[in-house]
Design a protein around this motif. Structure first.
Motif, short mmCIF file in Angstrom:
data_model
loop_
_atom_site.label_atom_id
_atom_site.label_comp_id
_atom_site.label_asym_id
_atom_site.label_seq_id
_atom_site.Cartn_x
_atom_site.Cartn_y
_atom_site.Cartn_z
N LYS A 132 0.84 -1.20 0.00
CA LYS A 132 0.00 0.00 0.00
C LYS A 132 0.87 1.25 0.00
N CYS A 133 0.33 2.30 -0.58
CA CYS A 133 1.05 3.56 -0.69
C CYS A 133 1.03 4.29 0.65
N CYS A 136 -1.28 7.77 -0.60
CA CYS A 136 -2.65 7.73 -1.13
C CYS A 136 -3.28 6.38 -0.83
N ASP A 137 -4.43 6.10 -1.43
CA ASP A 137 -5.18 4.89 -1.10
C ASP A 137 -4.84 3.71 -2.00
N LYS A 139 -3.45 0.33 -3.42
CA LYS A 139 -3.01 -0.96 -2.90
C LYS A 139 -2.88 -1.93 -4.07
N CYS A 152 4.59 3.93 -5.97
CA CYS A 152 3.15 3.90 -6.20
C CYS A 152 2.85 4.20 -7.67
N ASP A 162 1.71 -4.20 3.21
CA ASP A 162 0.40 -3.99 3.84
C ASP A 162 0.23 -4.97 5.00
#
Length: 249
Positions: A132-133, A136-137, A139, A152, A162
């Motif tokens: 995951k970044c 930001c969101d 994944k 990312c 994650d």
């Protein structure tokens, strides 16, 4: 434990599972250790070779993301080479027997349960093959072994594993879903967990205080062993015996 006590506990465990209205299985690093994946807290654990403060905390990552990613890439190699063992397959078989009356909560991040066929799984501490970044969101799922820090694809920032690190909270959605399942279940099967890491250990505590049945399969005794059905040994040797009895009727 003599042979008669062992066989009696196997029989009792099978009967408890057979008669249960809803079973929740909680697994820890011990079951993965039987597939050759080092544990954190065992005598041959990873933490005996590395300091967790150097590798598995947010502070460590922001200080040296390259070092942390090297370590996680090394762990990915080990996990990719590992295979689910008889314990993993037995839990998947219990799921197929109990059908909708089953759920698995694993503290492991290796995905071996899914590879063994388990479908109703909550990954309490995340998954080593998800990223995951940090900004930001974004994944994604990836089995790549990195030599450089991954970036990312959405914003260009850096990606992190994650997983839940030391000092980080379990995501609230995971806590709430797990708590709902634990409250619904009338029996808990604890496999290969030290029962000292909270909040997961709190599920066992809740079951005992509520008078619900708990079966514990672990090589070593835990703080709860005196208050439940404890079977000493390897999951890959004990669980197939329980499943064999379940399949007889």
């Amino acid at each position: 434990m003599n042979g008669e006590d062992f066989e009696e506990k196997i029989y009792i465990s099978a009967e408890l599972i057979r008669k249960s209205n809803f079973i929740v299985v909680l697994t820890g690093a011990g079951i993965s250790a039987e597939s050759g994946i080092p544990t954190f807290r065992g005598k041959d654990g990873l933490w005996n070779k590395y300091s967790p403060q150097e590798l598995a905390t947010p502070q460590a990552f922001y200080k040296n993301p390259s070092l942390v990613w090297q370590w996680y890439s090394w762990r990915r190699k080990i996990i990719k080479q590992a295979q689910p063992n008889a314990g993993h397959y037995s839990i998947a078989r219990i799921e197929s027997i109990k059908k909708e009356k089953f759920f698995l909560i694993t503290q492991n991040i290796d995905g071996l349960h899914q590879r063994a066929g388990s479908k109703k799984v909550i990954e309490f501490h995340g998954n080593i093959f998800r990223e995951k970044c940090i900004s930001c969101d974004f994944k994604k799922y990836s089995e790549e072994i990195y030599e450089d820090i991954p970036k990312c694809e959405k914003c260009g920032s850096i990606l992190r594993p994650d997983v839940v690190w030391f000092g980080e909270p379990i995501p609230q959605s995971i806590i709430e879903e797990s708590a709902r399942i634990v409250k619904e279940a009338d029996i808990l099967l604890s496999v290969g967990t030290s029962s000292v890491v909270y909040p997961a250990a709190g599920f066992i505590e809740y079951f005992i205080s509520s008078g619900k049945k708990v079966i514990e399969i672990n090589i070593e005794r835990t703080p709860f062993s005196d208050f439940l059905v404890h079977i000493s040994g390897k999951a890959g040797e004990i669980l197939p015996k329980i499943v064999e009895l379940l399949e007889k009727t």
